[in-house]
Design a protein around this motif. Structure first.
Motif, PDB file in Angstrom:
ATOM      1  N   GLY A  77      -7.972   2.166   1.024  1.00  0.00           N
ATOM      2  CA  GLY A  77      -8.622   1.170   1.930  1.00  0.00           C
ATOM      3  C   GLY A  77      -7.448   0.081   2.486  1.00  0.00           C
ATOM      4  N   ALA A  78      -6.456  -0.007   1.742  1.00  0.00           N
ATOM      5  CA  ALA A  78      -5.187  -0.852   2.264  1.00  0.00           C
ATOM      6  C   ALA A  78      -4.717  -0.122   3.461  1.00  0.00           C
ATOM      7  N   ALA A  79      -4.475   1.033   3.593  1.00  0.00           N
ATOM      8  CA  ALA A  79      -3.983   1.940   4.393  1.00  0.00           C
ATOM      9  C   ALA A  79      -4.683   1.809   5.616  1.00  0.00           C
TER      10      ALA A  79
ATOM     11  N   ASN B 250      -0.529  11.382   3.733  1.00  0.00           N
ATOM     12  CA  ASN B 250      -1.296  11.246   2.476  1.00  0.00           C
ATOM     13  C   ASN B 250      -1.217  12.626   1.484  1.00  0.00           C
ATOM     14  N   ARG B 251      -1.452  12.351   0.253  1.00  0.00           N
ATOM     15  CA  ARG B 251      -1.537  13.574  -0.720  1.00  0.00           C
ATOM     16  C   ARG B 251      -2.661  14.274  -0.404  1.00  0.00           C
ATOM     17  N   THR B 252      -3.749  13.822  -0.140  1.00  0.00           N
ATOM     18  CA  THR B 252      -4.765  14.431   0.485  1.00  0.00           C
ATOM     19  C   THR B 252      -4.901  14.366   1.899  1.00  0.00           C
TER      20      THR B 252
ATOM     21  N   THR C 188       1.291   2.476   0.877  1.00  0.00           N
ATOM     22  CA  THR C 188       0.129   1.657   0.541  1.00  0.00           C
ATOM     23  C   THR C 188      -0.286   2.423  -0.614  1.00  0.00           C
ATOM     24  N   THR C 189       0.392   3.396  -1.057  1.00  0.00           N
ATOM     25  CA  THR C 189      -0.145   4.075  -2.297  1.00  0.00           C
ATOM     26  C   THR C 189      -0.074   3.291  -3.541  1.00  0.00           C
ATOM     27  N   SER C 190      -0.478   3.590  -4.547  1.00  0.00           N
ATOM     28  CA  SER C 190      -0.253   2.896  -5.983  1.00  0.00           C
ATOM     29  C   SER C 190       0.817   3.514  -6.692  1.00  0.00           C
ATOM     30  N   VAL C 191       1.637   4.427  -5.898  1.00  0.00           N
ATOM     31  CA  VAL C 191       2.795   5.220  -6.536  1.00  0.00           C
ATOM     32  C   VAL C 191       3.780   4.223  -6.581  1.00  0.00           C
ATOM     33  N   GLY C 192       4.448   3.841  -7.813  1.00  0.00           N
ATOM     34  CA  GLY C 192       5.293   2.918  -8.279  1.00  0.00           C
ATOM     35  C   GLY C 192       5.003   1.584  -8.934  1.00  0.00           C
TER      36      GLY C 192
HETATM   37  P1  ATR Z   1      -6.387   1.177  -1.849  1.00  0.00           P
HETATM   38  O1  ATR Z   1      -7.598   0.541  -1.449  1.00  0.00           O
HETATM   39  O2  ATR Z   1      -5.599   0.433  -3.058  1.00  0.00           O
HETATM   40  O3  ATR Z   1      -5.430   1.468  -0.971  1.00  0.00           O
HETATM   41  P2  ATR Z   1      -7.431   3.816  -2.788  1.00  0.00           P
HETATM   42  O4  ATR Z   1      -8.402   3.762  -1.773  1.00  0.00           O
HETATM   43  O5  ATR Z   1      -7.771   4.421  -4.217  1.00  0.00           O
HETATM   44  O6  ATR Z   1      -6.658   2.295  -2.839  1.00  0.00           O
HETATM   45  O7  ATR Z   1      -5.860   4.755  -2.355  1.00  0.00           O
HETATM   46  C1  ATR Z   1      -4.952   5.173  -3.139  1.00  0.00           C
HETATM   47  C2  ATR Z   1      -4.109   5.687  -2.097  1.00  0.00           C
HETATM   48  O8  ATR Z   1      -2.960   5.884  -3.148  1.00  0.00           O
HETATM   49  C3  ATR Z   1      -4.338   7.020  -1.717  1.00  0.00           C
HETATM   50  O9  ATR Z   1      -3.723   7.418  -0.484  1.00  0.00           O
HETATM   51  C4  ATR Z   1      -4.030   8.040  -2.672  1.00  0.00           C
HETATM   52  O10 ATR Z   1      -3.997   9.438  -2.284  1.00  0.00           O
HETATM   53  P3  ATR Z   1      -5.144  10.461  -2.138  1.00  0.00           P
HETATM   54  O11 ATR Z   1      -6.050  10.242  -1.065  1.00  0.00           O
HETATM   55  O12 ATR Z   1      -4.380  11.611  -2.357  1.00  0.00           O
HETATM   56  O13 ATR Z   1      -6.071  10.313  -3.662  1.00  0.00           O
HETATM   57  C5  ATR Z   1      -2.743   7.314  -3.082  1.00  0.00           C
HETATM   58  N1  ATR Z   1      -2.336   7.830  -4.128  1.00  0.00           N
HETATM   59  C6  ATR Z   1      -2.486   7.464  -5.480  1.00  0.00           C
HETATM   60  N2  ATR Z   1      -1.945   8.068  -6.344  1.00  0.00           N
HETATM   61  C7  ATR Z   1      -1.225   8.967  -6.024  1.00  0.00           C
HETATM   62  C8  ATR Z   1      -0.037   9.858  -6.443  1.00  0.00           C
HETATM   63  N3  ATR Z   1       0.053   9.872  -7.730  1.00  0.00           N
HETATM   64  N4  ATR Z   1       0.719  10.528  -5.473  1.00  0.00           N
HETATM   65  C9  ATR Z   1       0.373  10.279  -4.181  1.00  0.00           C
HETATM   66  N5  ATR Z   1      -0.660   9.400  -3.706  1.00  0.00           N
HETATM   67  C10 ATR Z   1      -1.433   8.643  -4.659  1.00  0.00           C
END
Ligand code: ATR
Length: 286
Positions: A129-131, A149-151, A192-196
Protein backbone atom coordinates in the motif's frame (compact mmCIF):
# COMPACT_ATOMS: atom_id res chain seq x y z
CA UNK A 1 -13.90 21.67 20.68
CA UNK A 2 -13.00 19.88 17.47
CA UNK A 3 -12.93 16.07 17.48
CA UNK A 4 -10.45 14.07 15.45
CA UNK A 5 -8.97 10.61 15.57
CA UNK A 6 -7.40 7.69 13.81
CA UNK A 7 -9.15 4.39 13.14
CA UNK A 8 -7.21 1.15 12.67
CA UNK A 9 -6.61 -2.33 14.03
CA UNK A 10 -4.23 -2.56 15.81
CA UNK A 11 -4.01 1.09 16.85
CA UNK A 12 -2.15 1.24 20.19
CA UNK A 13 1.22 1.75 18.43
CA UNK A 14 0.01 4.72 16.38
CA UNK A 15 2.06 7.90 16.80
CA UNK A 16 -0.63 10.03 15.15
CA UNK A 17 -2.32 11.06 18.43
CA UNK A 18 0.84 12.48 20.05
CA UNK A 19 1.82 14.18 16.82
CA UNK A 20 -1.55 15.79 16.11
CA UNK A 21 -2.15 16.74 19.74
CA UNK A 22 1.28 18.42 19.84
CA UNK A 23 0.32 20.42 16.76
CA UNK A 24 -3.09 21.30 18.25
CA UNK A 25 -1.41 22.50 21.46
CA UNK A 26 1.19 24.51 19.54
CA UNK A 27 -1.44 26.32 17.48
CA UNK A 28 -3.89 26.82 20.34
CA UNK A 29 -6.61 25.18 18.26
CA UNK A 30 -9.30 23.77 20.55
CA UNK A 31 -9.35 20.12 19.64
CA UNK A 32 -8.52 16.59 20.65
CA UNK A 33 -7.22 13.68 18.55
CA UNK A 34 -7.80 10.13 19.80
CA UNK A 35 -6.90 6.58 18.69
CA UNK A 36 -9.86 4.26 17.99
CA UNK A 37 -9.58 0.50 17.77
CA UNK A 38 -12.23 -0.60 15.27
CA UNK A 39 -13.38 -4.09 14.36
CA UNK A 40 -13.64 -4.72 10.64
CA UNK A 41 -17.33 -5.63 10.91
CA UNK A 42 -18.01 -2.24 12.54
CA UNK A 43 -16.09 0.00 10.17
CA UNK A 44 -19.23 1.56 8.69
CA UNK A 45 -20.61 2.31 12.15
CA UNK A 46 -17.30 3.90 13.12
CA UNK A 47 -17.31 6.26 10.13
CA UNK A 48 -21.00 7.15 10.35
CA UNK A 49 -20.74 7.39 14.14
CA UNK A 50 -17.91 9.91 13.88
CA UNK A 51 -20.01 11.96 11.48
CA UNK A 52 -23.03 11.75 13.80
CA UNK A 53 -20.88 12.92 16.71
CA UNK A 54 -19.71 15.95 14.78
CA UNK A 55 -16.10 14.94 14.15
CA UNK A 56 -14.06 17.28 11.95
CA UNK A 57 -12.16 14.39 10.44
CA UNK A 58 -10.45 11.05 10.80
CA UNK A 59 -7.26 9.41 9.75
CA UNK A 60 -7.45 5.83 8.56
CA UNK A 61 -4.65 3.35 8.99
CA UNK A 62 -3.93 -0.34 8.49
CA UNK A 63 -5.97 -2.39 7.61
CA UNK A 64 -8.78 -0.04 6.56
CA UNK A 65 -7.31 2.31 3.94
CA UNK A 66 -9.09 0.47 1.12
CA UNK A 67 -11.99 -1.03 3.07
CA UNK A 68 -13.26 2.40 4.08
CA UNK A 69 -14.01 3.49 0.49
CA UNK A 70 -17.66 2.28 0.33
CA UNK A 71 -18.61 4.51 3.27
CA UNK A 72 -17.39 7.75 1.72
CA UNK A 73 -19.52 10.05 -0.39
CA UNK A 74 -16.61 11.23 -2.53
CA UNK A 75 -12.91 10.84 -3.14
CA UNK A 76 -10.26 13.37 -4.08
CA UNK A 77 -8.43 12.64 -7.36
CA UNK A 78 -5.41 11.44 -5.36
CA UNK A 79 -7.48 8.92 -3.39
CA UNK A 80 -9.35 7.80 -6.50
CA UNK A 81 -6.09 7.20 -8.33
CA UNK A 82 -4.84 4.67 -5.76
CA UNK A 83 -8.20 3.58 -4.27
CA UNK A 84 -6.82 4.23 -0.80
CA UNK A 85 -7.78 6.75 1.88
CA UNK A 86 -5.81 7.84 4.94
CA UNK A 87 -7.71 11.07 5.68
CA UNK A 88 -11.45 11.74 5.92
CA UNK A 89 -13.13 15.13 6.24
CA UNK A 90 -16.75 15.47 7.37
CA UNK A 91 -18.17 18.48 5.55
CA UNK A 92 -21.91 18.95 6.15
CA UNK A 93 -23.44 15.74 4.81
CA UNK A 94 -20.40 14.81 2.76
CA UNK A 95 -17.76 12.27 3.82
CA UNK A 96 -14.73 13.09 1.73
CA UNK A 97 -11.82 10.67 1.42
CA UNK A 98 -8.30 11.79 0.59
CA UNK A 99 -4.82 10.28 0.70
CA UNK A 100 -1.84 12.26 1.95
CA UNK A 101 0.66 9.37 1.96
CA UNK A 102 2.16 10.18 -1.43
CA UNK A 103 2.22 13.97 -1.15
CA UNK A 104 3.46 13.62 2.44
CA UNK A 105 6.36 11.53 1.19
CA UNK A 106 7.52 14.03 -1.42
CA UNK A 107 6.90 16.99 0.90
CA UNK A 108 9.19 15.41 3.52
CA UNK A 109 12.06 15.15 1.03
CA UNK A 110 11.46 18.74 -0.05
CA UNK A 111 11.38 20.02 3.51
CA UNK A 112 14.20 17.98 5.04
CA UNK A 113 16.60 17.80 2.09
CA UNK A 114 15.30 20.43 -0.33
CA UNK A 115 14.96 17.53 -2.75
CA UNK A 116 12.56 17.93 -5.68
CA UNK A 117 11.32 14.65 -7.14
CA UNK A 118 10.20 16.14 -10.48
CA UNK A 119 11.40 14.01 -13.40
CA UNK A 120 13.81 11.96 -11.27
CA UNK A 121 14.56 8.28 -11.84
CA UNK A 122 13.53 6.27 -8.79
CA UNK A 123 13.79 2.67 -7.65
CA UNK A 124 10.87 1.75 -5.38
CA UNK A 125 11.42 -1.43 -3.35
CA UNK A 126 8.16 -3.11 -2.34
CA UNK A 127 4.69 -3.21 -3.87
CA UNK A 128 2.32 -2.85 -0.92
CA UNK A 129 0.00 0.00 0.00
CA UNK A 130 2.75 2.50 0.87
CA UNK A 131 4.60 1.78 -2.37
CA UNK A 132 1.37 2.31 -4.30
CA UNK A 133 0.77 5.76 -2.79
CA UNK A 134 4.39 6.82 -3.32
CA UNK A 135 4.57 5.46 -6.86
CA UNK A 136 1.37 7.23 -7.94
CA UNK A 137 2.75 10.52 -6.62
CA UNK A 138 6.11 9.98 -8.34
CA UNK A 139 4.37 9.23 -11.65
CA UNK A 140 2.33 12.42 -11.21
CA UNK A 141 5.67 14.23 -10.89
CA UNK A 142 6.81 12.63 -14.13
CA UNK A 143 9.41 10.45 -12.51
CA UNK A 144 10.77 7.37 -14.23
CA UNK A 145 9.88 4.65 -11.73
CA UNK A 146 11.47 1.23 -11.44
CA UNK A 147 9.66 -1.08 -9.07
CA UNK A 148 11.00 -4.26 -7.55
CA UNK A 149 9.30 -6.64 -5.16
CA UNK A 150 9.79 -10.06 -3.59
CA UNK A 151 6.55 -11.12 -5.28
CA UNK A 152 7.21 -9.96 -8.84
CA UNK A 153 3.56 -10.14 -9.95
CA UNK A 154 2.62 -7.43 -7.44
CA UNK A 155 5.25 -5.12 -8.95
CA UNK A 156 3.96 -5.86 -12.45
CA UNK A 157 0.43 -5.00 -11.34
CA UNK A 158 1.65 -1.43 -10.68
CA UNK A 159 1.68 -0.87 -14.46
CA UNK A 160 -1.96 0.04 -14.17
CA UNK A 161 -0.92 3.13 -12.13
CA UNK A 162 1.12 4.39 -15.06
CA UNK A 163 -1.91 4.34 -17.41
CA UNK A 164 -1.04 5.99 -20.68
CA UNK A 165 2.36 6.97 -19.29
CA UNK A 166 3.17 3.26 -19.14
CA UNK A 167 6.72 3.74 -20.35
CA UNK A 168 7.66 5.54 -17.16
CA UNK A 169 7.10 2.50 -14.97
CA UNK A 170 9.20 -0.65 -15.22
CA UNK A 171 8.93 -3.73 -13.01
CA UNK A 172 12.31 -5.27 -12.22
CA UNK A 173 12.80 -8.73 -10.68
CA UNK A 174 14.27 -8.61 -7.19
CA UNK A 175 17.60 -10.18 -8.14
CA UNK A 176 20.97 -8.43 -7.95
CA UNK A 177 21.64 -9.33 -11.60
CA UNK A 178 18.40 -7.68 -12.71
CA UNK A 179 18.81 -4.62 -10.45
CA UNK A 180 22.48 -3.97 -11.07
CA UNK A 181 22.11 -2.58 -14.64
CA UNK A 182 19.57 0.05 -13.56
CA UNK A 183 21.37 1.31 -10.45
CA UNK A 184 23.55 3.70 -12.44
CA UNK A 185 20.44 5.32 -13.91
CA UNK A 186 18.48 6.00 -10.72
CA UNK A 187 18.70 9.07 -8.51
CA UNK A 188 16.70 7.75 -5.56
CA UNK A 189 16.22 4.36 -3.89
CA UNK A 190 13.20 4.00 -1.61
CA UNK A 191 12.52 1.10 0.75
CA UNK A 192 8.79 0.71 1.34
CA UNK A 193 8.95 -2.88 2.62
CA UNK A 194 8.86 -3.83 6.27
CA UNK A 195 12.37 -5.28 6.01
CA UNK A 196 14.51 -3.65 8.71
CA UNK A 197 11.64 -2.73 11.02
CA UNK A 198 12.20 -3.13 14.76
CA UNK A 199 11.09 -6.57 15.93
CA UNK A 200 10.25 -6.52 19.63
CA UNK A 201 10.43 -10.30 19.85
CA UNK A 202 13.67 -10.72 17.88
CA UNK A 203 15.72 -13.68 19.05
CA UNK A 204 19.06 -12.07 18.29
CA UNK A 205 18.49 -8.34 18.32
CA UNK A 206 22.17 -7.52 17.94
CA UNK A 207 22.71 -9.77 14.96
CA UNK A 208 22.56 -8.31 11.44
CA UNK A 209 22.01 -10.34 8.33
CA UNK A 210 21.12 -10.03 4.67
CA UNK A 211 17.53 -10.63 5.70
CA UNK A 212 17.58 -7.20 7.41
CA UNK A 213 18.08 -5.24 4.19
CA UNK A 214 15.55 -5.12 1.33
CA UNK A 215 18.20 -5.31 -1.41
CA UNK A 216 21.97 -5.88 -1.04
CA UNK A 217 23.64 -2.62 -0.02
CA UNK A 218 26.47 -3.38 -2.46
CA UNK A 219 24.08 -2.27 -5.20
CA UNK A 220 23.96 1.29 -3.83
CA UNK A 221 26.07 4.06 -5.36
CA UNK A 222 27.27 7.24 -3.61
CA UNK A 223 25.11 9.43 -5.85
CA UNK A 224 21.90 7.78 -4.62
CA UNK A 225 19.53 9.45 -2.23
CA UNK A 226 18.34 6.50 -0.12
CA UNK A 227 15.02 6.82 1.72
CA UNK A 228 13.61 4.24 4.10
CA UNK A 229 10.01 4.85 5.11
CA UNK A 230 10.58 2.89 8.33
CA UNK A 231 10.82 5.18 11.38
CA UNK A 232 11.36 2.56 14.08
CA UNK A 233 14.30 2.10 14.30
CA UNK A 234 15.13 5.63 13.19
CA UNK A 235 18.16 4.30 11.36
CA UNK A 236 17.63 0.95 9.70
CA UNK A 237 20.57 -1.24 8.75
CA UNK A 238 19.84 -0.33 5.11
CA UNK A 239 20.24 3.40 5.86
CA UNK A 240 23.41 2.81 7.88
CA UNK A 241 25.00 0.81 5.06
CA UNK A 242 23.85 3.47 2.56
CA UNK A 243 25.58 6.15 4.63
CA UNK A 244 28.73 4.07 4.74
CA UNK A 245 28.56 4.01 0.93
CA UNK A 246 28.46 7.82 0.95
CA UNK A 247 24.77 8.14 0.09
CA UNK A 248 22.48 10.86 1.39
CA UNK A 249 19.75 9.24 3.46
CA UNK A 250 16.38 10.02 4.98
CA UNK A 251 14.31 7.97 7.43
CA UNK A 252 10.56 7.53 7.71
CA UNK A 253 9.86 10.16 10.37
CA UNK A 254 9.52 12.84 7.67
CA UNK A 255 6.80 10.96 5.79
CA UNK A 256 4.96 10.35 9.05
CA UNK A 257 5.02 14.04 9.95
CA UNK A 258 4.28 15.38 6.48
CA UNK A 259 1.32 13.10 5.77
CA UNK A 260 -0.13 14.61 8.95
CA UNK A 261 0.71 18.15 7.81
CA UNK A 262 -1.12 17.44 4.55
CA UNK A 263 -4.10 16.09 6.53
CA UNK A 264 -4.29 19.45 8.37
CA UNK A 265 -4.22 21.25 5.06
CA UNK A 266 -7.11 19.07 3.92
CA UNK A 267 -9.18 19.61 7.09
CA UNK A 268 -8.48 23.30 7.68
CA UNK A 269 -6.46 24.67 4.79
CA UNK A 270 -3.57 25.49 7.09
CA UNK A 271 -0.20 23.85 7.72
CA UNK A 272 0.63 23.11 11.38
CA UNK A 273 4.09 23.89 12.79
CA UNK A 274 6.24 20.83 12.12
CA UNK A 275 8.78 21.30 14.92
CA UNK A 276 6.47 20.21 17.79
CA UNK A 277 5.33 17.29 15.67
CA UNK A 278 8.90 16.08 15.10
CA UNK A 279 9.61 16.56 18.82
CA UNK A 280 6.55 14.51 19.82
CA UNK A 281 7.66 11.68 17.54
CA UNK A 282 11.25 11.80 18.83
CA UNK A 283 10.01 11.67 22.42
CA UNK A 284 7.74 8.71 21.67
CA UNK A 285 10.42 6.76 19.84
CA UNK A 286 13.19 7.26 22.40
P1 ATR B 1 2.28 -1.53 3.40
O1 ATR B 1 0.84 -1.20 3.22
O2 ATR B 1 2.87 -1.03 4.67
O3 ATR B 1 3.11 -1.16 2.21
P2 ATR B 1 1.98 -4.33 2.67
O4 ATR B 1 0.91 -3.99 1.71
O5 ATR B 1 1.78 -5.49 3.57
O6 ATR B 1 2.35 -3.11 3.62
O7 ATR B 1 3.36 -4.55 1.85
C1 ATR B 1 4.51 -4.98 2.43
C2 ATR B 1 5.64 -4.98 1.41
O8 ATR B 1 6.81 -5.45 2.07
C3 ATR B 1 5.42 -5.89 0.23
O9 ATR B 1 6.07 -5.35 -0.89
C4 ATR B 1 6.10 -7.18 0.68
O10 ATR B 1 6.51 -8.03 -0.35
P3 ATR B 1 5.49 -9.15 -0.97
O11 ATR B 1 4.59 -8.42 -1.90
O12 ATR B 1 6.38 -10.12 -1.66
O13 ATR B 1 4.78 -9.75 0.20
C5 ATR B 1 7.30 -6.59 1.38
N1 ATR B 1 7.92 -7.51 2.34
C6 ATR B 1 7.47 -7.85 3.56
N2 ATR B 1 8.32 -8.71 4.17
C7 ATR B 1 9.33 -8.93 3.29
C8 ATR B 1 10.53 -9.71 3.31
N3 ATR B 1 10.86 -10.45 4.38
N4 ATR B 1 11.34 -9.67 2.23
C9 ATR B 1 11.04 -8.91 1.16
N5 ATR B 1 9.91 -8.15 1.06
C10 ATR B 1 9.08 -8.16 2.11
Amino acid sequence: MELLGVIGNPIAHSLSPVMHNAALAATGRQGVYLPFLVEHAELAQAVYGARALGFTGLNVTIPFKEHVLPYLTELTPEARRIQSVNTIAFIDDRIVGHTTDGIGFTAAAKSELDFDFSRKAVLVIGAGGAARAITAELLARQCRVYITNRTYQRAEAFRELAGSARLQLTAVPMHPEALQPIMGQVDVVINTTSVGMAKPSAQNPGRESRADVPIPAELLLPQHLVIDIIYNPKQTLFLRLAQEKGCRTQNGVGMLVWQAVKAWEFWWGIAPPVEPMYQAIEASLS
